[in-house]
Design an enzyme around this catalytic site. Structure first.
Site, PDB file in Angstrom:
ATOM      1  N   HIS A 232      46.712  19.665 -42.970  1.00  0.00           N
ATOM      2  CA  HIS A 232      47.369  19.061 -41.802  1.00  0.00           C
ATOM      3  C   HIS A 232      48.763  19.663 -41.655  1.00  0.00           C
ATOM      4  CE1 HIS A 232      49.273  16.048 -39.222  1.00  0.00           C
ATOM      5  NE2 HIS A 232      48.047  15.719 -38.853  1.00  0.00           N
TER       6      HIS A 232
ATOM      7  N   CYS B 141      46.262  19.823 -35.450  1.00  0.00           N
ATOM      8  CA  CYS B 141      46.818  18.587 -34.888  1.00  0.00           C
ATOM      9  C   CYS B 141      47.776  18.984 -33.766  1.00  0.00           C
ATOM     10  CB  CYS B 141      47.540  17.790 -35.976  1.00  0.00           C
ATOM     11  SG  CYS B 141      48.321  16.286 -35.334  1.00  0.00           S
TER      12      CYS B 141
ATOM     13  N   HIS C  22      42.835  17.001 -34.475  1.00  0.00           N
ATOM     14  CA  HIS C  22      43.524  15.796 -34.008  1.00  0.00           C
ATOM     15  C   HIS C  22      44.073  16.161 -32.638  1.00  0.00           C
ATOM     16  CE1 HIS C  22      44.811  14.365 -38.333  1.00  0.00           C
ATOM     17  NE2 HIS C  22      43.503  14.372 -38.168  1.00  0.00           N
TER      18      HIS C  22
ATOM     19  N   ASP D  76      44.412  10.994 -31.815  1.00  0.00           N
ATOM     20  CA  ASP D  76      45.389  10.743 -32.875  1.00  0.00           C
ATOM     21  C   ASP D  76      46.154   9.483 -32.504  1.00  0.00           C
ATOM     22  OD1 ASP D  76      46.691  11.200 -35.251  1.00  0.00           O
ATOM     23  OD2 ASP D  76      47.208  13.261 -34.817  1.00  0.00           O
ATOM     24  N   HIS D  77      47.355   9.351 -32.992  1.00  0.00           N
ATOM     25  CA  HIS D  77      48.127   8.129 -32.749  1.00  0.00           C
ATOM     26  C   HIS D  77      47.984   7.649 -31.306  1.00  0.00           C
ATOM     27  CE1 HIS D  77      50.942   9.924 -36.016  1.00  0.00           C
ATOM     28  NE2 HIS D  77      49.738   9.659 -36.456  1.00  0.00           N
TER      29      HIS D  77
ATOM     30  N   TYR E 112      47.763   3.248 -34.805  1.00  0.00           N
ATOM     31  CA  TYR E 112      46.357   3.124 -35.192  1.00  0.00           C
ATOM     32  C   TYR E 112      45.680   1.849 -34.705  1.00  0.00           C
ATOM     33  CZ  TYR E 112      46.831   7.408 -37.759  1.00  0.00           C
ATOM     34  OH  TYR E 112      47.026   8.730 -38.073  1.00  0.00           O
TER      35      TYR E 112
HETATM   36  C1  CS2 Z   1      49.469  11.665 -39.595  1.00  0.00           C
HETATM   37  C2  CS2 Z   1      49.422  12.031 -41.075  1.00  0.00           C
HETATM   38  O1  CS2 Z   1      47.911  12.938 -38.373  1.00  0.00           O
HETATM   39  C3  CS2 Z   1      48.290  11.853 -38.727  1.00  0.00           C
HETATM   40  O2  CS2 Z   1      47.735  10.871 -38.320  1.00  0.00           O
HETATM   41  O3  CS2 Z   1      49.740  10.331 -39.459  1.00  0.00           O
HETATM   42  O4  CS2 Z   1      49.616  10.901 -41.862  1.00  0.00           O
HETATM   43  C4  CS2 Z   1      48.222  12.762 -41.580  1.00  0.00           C
HETATM   44  O5  CS2 Z   1      47.131  11.902 -41.658  1.00  0.00           O
HETATM   45  C5  CS2 Z   1      48.428  13.364 -42.948  1.00  0.00           C
HETATM   46  O6  CS2 Z   1      49.584  14.131 -42.952  1.00  0.00           O
HETATM   47  C6  CS2 Z   1      47.262  14.214 -43.386  1.00  0.00           C
HETATM   48  O7  CS2 Z   1      47.313  14.440 -44.751  1.00  0.00           O
HETATM   49 MN    MN Z   2      47.573  14.518 -36.946  1.00  0.00          MN
END
Ligand code: CS2
Ligand code: MN
Length: 357
Positions: free
Chosen positions: A207, A245, A272, A317-318, A331
């Protein structure tokens, strides 16, 4: 691709598997053993129980996010051997259980960094946000306290209180680790784990660092096209791959996201996909997934993934906090479900426009 949602396990998540099962087009979850500490071996029993719970709800485990890396591995202290051995055993157990994608990150001390967890937007929703000014104004050990009050009572991934209590000590341990050393330690780790990944066909998916630049003077290397291609070449095995991501690479507006996706063909094992809205180059917030709500062209991102033949798990993602939901920031159920549906819509349109000319 397979549309998935991240799920922290019934003990930790406000969202249930039954709810996830009802999001159209979502067939899998990305989960973890949230109670395990970095460096611990994940037992076969715990993995089997996790899989059984997910499958009994009519879903399947599409991959793990994350098996976290112990600091000794990132710093390169002699005891890293033991922690790498443990990591290999965990991968072996996951591989035997039929899990083929593992997301992880290689960020020193802090995982993702935000300066607000509940910034209010004009429509009344709240989102995670970041300003460089706020980071520059505080000491690292104050970081957790400054955002801790907005977690809605949930433990945030990467911000576990046990870790945050040791921030000062961790900074001290990373004192001699610069970008080159971090690259070397990552290479060492990957070379050690590749044989078990080859044996069980496990795709490792790093990531990106978030934000994609150094915070508090700590080295950060998974930030742009040059560095990620360097990482792919330094351990040139298809099992050494990435989590693409968009919201993390996108924090640096110099990153051309569709171009990065194309250059990583064959090495993106997990995606993501989310949008950001920039108010200035050092102030951004996590918008809704739609192109029209933020800065990125989400159609172009999905099209690039389609064109390289991406066939791994993908997840929104978020999300924003909307409709009165109380959940772990980023989340909740509602906005991520909207995100999944939107991304599925883009994918269907791209697919049909390619095949029905
Ligand atoms: C982040 C990270 O992508 C996300 O949702 O919130 O917490 C991610 O999950 C980590 O860095 C992956 O190891
Ligand atoms: Mn992410």
């Amino acid at each position: 691709m397979e549309m998935t949602l991240r799920w922290y396990g019934s003990k930790h998540d406000s969202v249930t598997l039954e709810q996830i099962r009802q999001i159209p087009g979502v067939t899998g979850v990305i989960t973890t053993l949230y109670d395990s500490m970095p460096g611990e071996v994940w037992s076969e029993e715990a993995i089997a129980a996790m899989i059984a719970e997910v499958e009994s709800a009519g879903l399947h485990v599409s991959g793990i996010e994350s098996v976290n890396i112990h600091d000794a591995i990132k710093i390169g202290t002699p005891d890293r051997e033991e922690y790498i051995d443990n990591y290999i055993t965990t991968l072996e157990h996951l591989g035997k259980a039929g899990i083929h994608m593992v997301c992880y990150n290689f960020m020193p001390v802090f995982d993702w960094t935000r300066t607000e967890l509940a910034r209010k937007r004009p429509d009344g929703s709240t989102v995670l946000a970041y300003t460089q000014e706020a980071v520059d104004a505080i000491k690292p050990e104050e970081m957790f306290a400054s955002i801790g009050k907005d977690t809605n009572g949930f433990v945030m991934p990467g911000w576990e209180p046990e870790r945050m209590a040791r921030v000062k000590e961790l900074f001290e341990m990373y004192r001699d680790v610069d970008d080159e050393k971090l690259f070397a330690n990552l290479k060492y780790f990957l070379e050690r784990i590749m044989p078990v990944c080859d044996k069980y066909d496990i795709n490792m998916a790093i990531h990106p660092d978030d934000p994609a630049w150094s915070v508090f003077g700590l080295p950060r290397i998974i930030i742009n096209k040059t560095n990620i291609l360097r990482m792919m070449q330094m351990v040139d095995n298809p099992h050494n791959g990435v989590t693409f991501c968009s919201g993390s690479y996108g924090t640096n507006l110099e990153n051309d996201l569709p171009d990065m996706i194309r250059s990583l063909k064959g090495r993106i094992h997990f995606a993501h996909v989310r949008n950001l809205k920039f108010n200035s180059s050092t102030d951004f917030e996590e918008a809704a997934h739609l192109s029209s709500d933020g800065t990125f062209d989400m159609y172009e991102i999905m099209k690039a993934l389609y064109e390289i033949g991406f066939d791994g798990p993908i997840r929104p993602d978020h999300g924003r906090m909307i409709w009165g939901e109380v959940a772990m920031p980023g989340y909740g159920l509602y906005d991520r479900a909207l995100g999944a549906t939107y991304l599925n819509g883009l994918w269907e349109a791209i697919e049909k426009s390619q095949t029905r000319k």
